[in-house]
Motif scaffolding. Structure first.
Motif, PDB file in Angstrom:
ATOM      1  N   LEU A 219       0.821  -1.201   0.000  1.00 53.96           N
ATOM      2  CA  LEU A 219       0.000   0.000   0.000  1.00 53.96           C
ATOM      3  C   LEU A 219       0.861   1.259   0.000  1.00 53.96           C
ATOM      4  N   TRP A 220       1.932   1.232   0.776  1.00 53.74           N
ATOM      5  CA  TRP A 220       2.822   2.396   0.884  1.00 53.74           C
ATOM      6  C   TRP A 220       3.452   2.720  -0.468  1.00 53.74           C
ATOM      7  N   GLU A 221       3.956   1.701  -1.150  1.00 55.28           N
ATOM      8  CA  GLU A 221       4.572   1.918  -2.471  1.00 55.28           C
ATOM      9  C   GLU A 221       3.549   2.429  -3.479  1.00 55.28           C
ATOM     10  N   LEU A 222       2.347   1.888  -3.447  1.00 55.54           N
ATOM     11  CA  LEU A 222       1.315   2.361  -4.369  1.00 55.54           C
ATOM     12  C   LEU A 222       0.908   3.798  -4.056  1.00 55.54           C
TER      13      LEU A 222
ATOM     14  N   LEU B 244       6.742  -3.240  -8.153  1.00 54.63           N
ATOM     15  CA  LEU B 244       6.449  -3.490  -6.736  1.00 54.63           C
ATOM     16  C   LEU B 244       7.462  -4.463  -6.151  1.00 54.63           C
ATOM     17  N   LYS B 245       7.730  -5.526  -6.870  1.00 59.44           N
ATOM     18  CA  LYS B 245       8.675  -6.554  -6.397  1.00 59.44           C
ATOM     19  C   LYS B 245      10.047  -5.943  -6.141  1.00 59.44           C
ATOM     20  N   LYS B 246      10.470  -5.060  -7.020  1.00 64.64           N
ATOM     21  CA  LYS B 246      11.779  -4.417  -6.895  1.00 64.64           C
ATOM     22  C   LYS B 246      11.844  -3.481  -5.680  1.00 64.64           C
ATOM     23  N   GLU B 247      10.748  -2.807  -5.396  1.00 62.75           N
ATOM     24  CA  GLU B 247      10.720  -1.837  -4.297  1.00 62.75           C
ATOM     25  C   GLU B 247      10.535  -2.473  -2.926  1.00 62.75           C
ATOM     26  N   ILE B 248       9.900  -3.643  -2.878  1.00 60.42           N
ATOM     27  CA  ILE B 248       9.607  -4.279  -1.589  1.00 60.42           C
ATOM     28  C   ILE B 248      10.597  -5.421  -1.398  1.00 60.42           C
ATOM     29  N   HIS B 249      11.670  -5.116  -0.729  1.00 60.99           N
ATOM     30  CA  HIS B 249      12.772  -6.064  -0.565  1.00 60.99           C
ATOM     31  C   HIS B 249      12.354  -7.271   0.267  1.00 60.99           C
ATOM     32  N   GLY B 250      12.656  -8.445  -0.254  1.00 65.24           N
ATOM     33  CA  GLY B 250      12.408  -9.681   0.469  1.00 65.24           C
ATOM     34  C   GLY B 250      11.089 -10.360   0.148  1.00 65.24           C
ATOM     35  N   ILE B 251      10.215  -9.699  -0.591  1.00 64.07           N
ATOM     36  CA  ILE B 251       8.925 -10.316  -0.908  1.00 64.07           C
ATOM     37  C   ILE B 251       9.098 -11.279  -2.082  1.00 64.07           C
ATOM     38  N   THR B 252       8.432 -12.409  -2.005  1.00 62.64           N
ATOM     39  CA  THR B 252       8.485 -13.378  -3.098  1.00 62.64           C
ATOM     40  C   THR B 252       7.360 -13.083  -4.099  1.00 62.64           C
ATOM     41  N   ASN B 253       7.477 -13.638  -5.281  1.00 60.71           N
ATOM     42  CA  ASN B 253       6.419 -13.476  -6.285  1.00 60.71           C
ATOM     43  C   ASN B 253       5.081 -13.979  -5.748  1.00 60.71           C
ATOM     44  N   THR B 254       5.119 -15.117  -5.076  1.00 60.79           N
ATOM     45  CA  THR B 254       3.886 -15.709  -4.549  1.00 60.79           C
ATOM     46  C   THR B 254       3.255 -14.812  -3.490  1.00 60.79           C
ATOM     47  N   MET B 255       4.057 -14.313  -2.571  1.00 63.16           N
ATOM     48  CA  MET B 255       3.510 -13.458  -1.510  1.00 63.16           C
ATOM     49  C   MET B 255       2.999 -12.145  -2.081  1.00 63.16           C
ATOM     50  N   LEU B 256       3.689 -11.597  -3.066  1.00 62.44           N
ATOM     51  CA  LEU B 256       3.218 -10.365  -3.691  1.00 62.44           C
ATOM     52  C   LEU B 256       1.896 -10.611  -4.405  1.00 62.44           C
TER      53      LEU B 256
ATOM     54  N   LEU C 285      -4.150   2.363  -5.989  1.00 62.05           N
ATOM     55  CA  LEU C 285      -5.042   2.426  -4.838  1.00 62.05           C
ATOM     56  C   LEU C 285      -6.432   2.873  -5.252  1.00 62.05           C
ATOM     57  N   THR C 286      -7.435   2.277  -4.639  1.00 64.65           N
ATOM     58  CA  THR C 286      -8.806   2.759  -4.775  1.00 64.65           C
ATOM     59  C   THR C 286      -8.978   3.936  -3.810  1.00 64.65           C
ATOM     60  N   GLU C 287     -10.150   4.546  -3.841  1.00 59.92           N
ATOM     61  CA  GLU C 287     -10.424   5.631  -2.890  1.00 59.92           C
ATOM     62  C   GLU C 287     -10.350   5.113  -1.457  1.00 59.92           C
TER      63      GLU C 287
ATOM     64  N   LEU D  48      -2.391   5.997   8.469  1.00 61.10           N
ATOM     65  CA  LEU D  48      -1.055   5.386   8.487  1.00 61.10           C
ATOM     66  C   LEU D  48       0.024   6.427   8.779  1.00 61.10           C
ATOM     67  N   SER D  49      -0.161   7.654   8.315  1.00 57.21           N
ATOM     68  CA  SER D  49       0.799   8.722   8.620  1.00 57.21           C
ATOM     69  C   SER D  49       0.806   9.032  10.107  1.00 57.21           C
ATOM     70  N   GLN D  50      -0.358   9.028  10.734  1.00 53.83           N
ATOM     71  CA  GLN D  50      -0.424   9.255  12.176  1.00 53.83           C
ATOM     72  C   GLN D  50       0.249   8.122  12.935  1.00 53.83           C
ATOM     73  N   ILE D  51       0.031   6.901  12.497  1.00 51.32           N
ATOM     74  CA  ILE D  51       0.693   5.756  13.136  1.00 51.32           C
ATOM     75  C   ILE D  51       2.203   5.859  12.964  1.00 51.32           C
ATOM     76  N   THR D  52       2.653   6.312  11.797  1.00 47.73           N
ATOM     77  CA  THR D  52       4.081   6.504  11.546  1.00 47.73           C
ATOM     78  C   THR D  52       4.671   7.526  12.515  1.00 47.73           C
ATOM     79  N   GLU D  53       3.966   8.631  12.687  1.00 43.36           N
ATOM     80  CA  GLU D  53       4.440   9.664  13.621  1.00 43.36           C
ATOM     81  C   GLU D  53       4.489   9.127  15.050  1.00 43.36           C
ATOM     82  N   TRP D  54       3.494   8.367  15.446  1.00 42.30           N
ATOM     83  CA  TRP D  54       3.489   7.750  16.763  1.00 42.30           C
ATOM     84  C   TRP D  54       4.694   6.820  16.907  1.00 42.30           C
ATOM     85  N   GLY D  55       4.968   6.020  15.880  1.00 41.35           N
ATOM     86  CA  GLY D  55       6.111   5.105  15.912  1.00 41.35           C
ATOM     87  C   GLY D  55       7.429   5.846  16.036  1.00 41.35           C
ATOM     88  N   LYS D  56       7.586   6.946  15.298  1.00 37.37           N
ATOM     89  CA  LYS D  56       8.813   7.748  15.398  1.00 37.37           C
ATOM     90  C   LYS D  56       9.017   8.259  16.813  1.00 37.37           C
ATOM     91  N   LYS D  57       7.940   8.766  17.398  1.00 38.85           N
ATOM     92  CA  LYS D  57       8.017   9.288  18.760  1.00 38.85           C
ATOM     93  C   LYS D  57       8.420   8.194  19.736  1.00 38.85           C
TER      94      LYS D  57
END
Length: 109
Positions: free
Chosen positions: A29-32, A43-55, A84-86, A95-104
């Motif tokens: 979702l983040w990459e999209l 997507l596969k190139k940007e998300i390190h460690g993901i397999t074709n099947t999992m993607l 992404l859909t609407e 998710l941005s708020q959760i990110t800020e909480w995580g940084k803190k």
């Protein structure tokens, strides 16, 4: 309207976390969100460690849940794009708020 407060199957929080939970859904979702439209291999190139099947499985679940859309163009070679859909876009303020909480939390520990 009564809000379900326990962590039961009717709980809206549980419902939401089931839709975006797992190791790979949020990175997809983040990459999209960053790139707006991406192809599978991008997507596969940007998300390190993901397999074709999992993607493929994670994308299908996100499509089924209405967060990602897949468009296939009938040309050779075949071209498929994901975006992404609407409903998917609506996750990003949260998710941005959760990110800020995580940084803190990281800074305080």
């Amino acid at each position: 309207m009564e809000i379900e407060t326990s962590y039961s199957e009717k709980c809206p929080l549980r419902y939401a976390l089931d839709k975006i939970g797992g190791k790979w859904k949020i990175p997809i979702l983040w990459e999209l969100n960053i790139h707006e439209i991406m192809r599978f291999n991008q997507l596969k190139k940007e998300i390190h460690g993901i397999t074709n099947t999992m993607l493929a499985n994670s994308l299908q679940e996100l499509i089924d849940d209405g967060l990602v859309e897949r468009v296939q163009y009938n040309e050779m070679p075949l071209r498929v794009e994901y975006f992404l859909t609407e409903a998917g876009k609506a996750l990003f303020p949260i998710l941005s708020q959760i990110t800020e909480w995580g940084k803190k939390q990281q800074e305080e520990s």
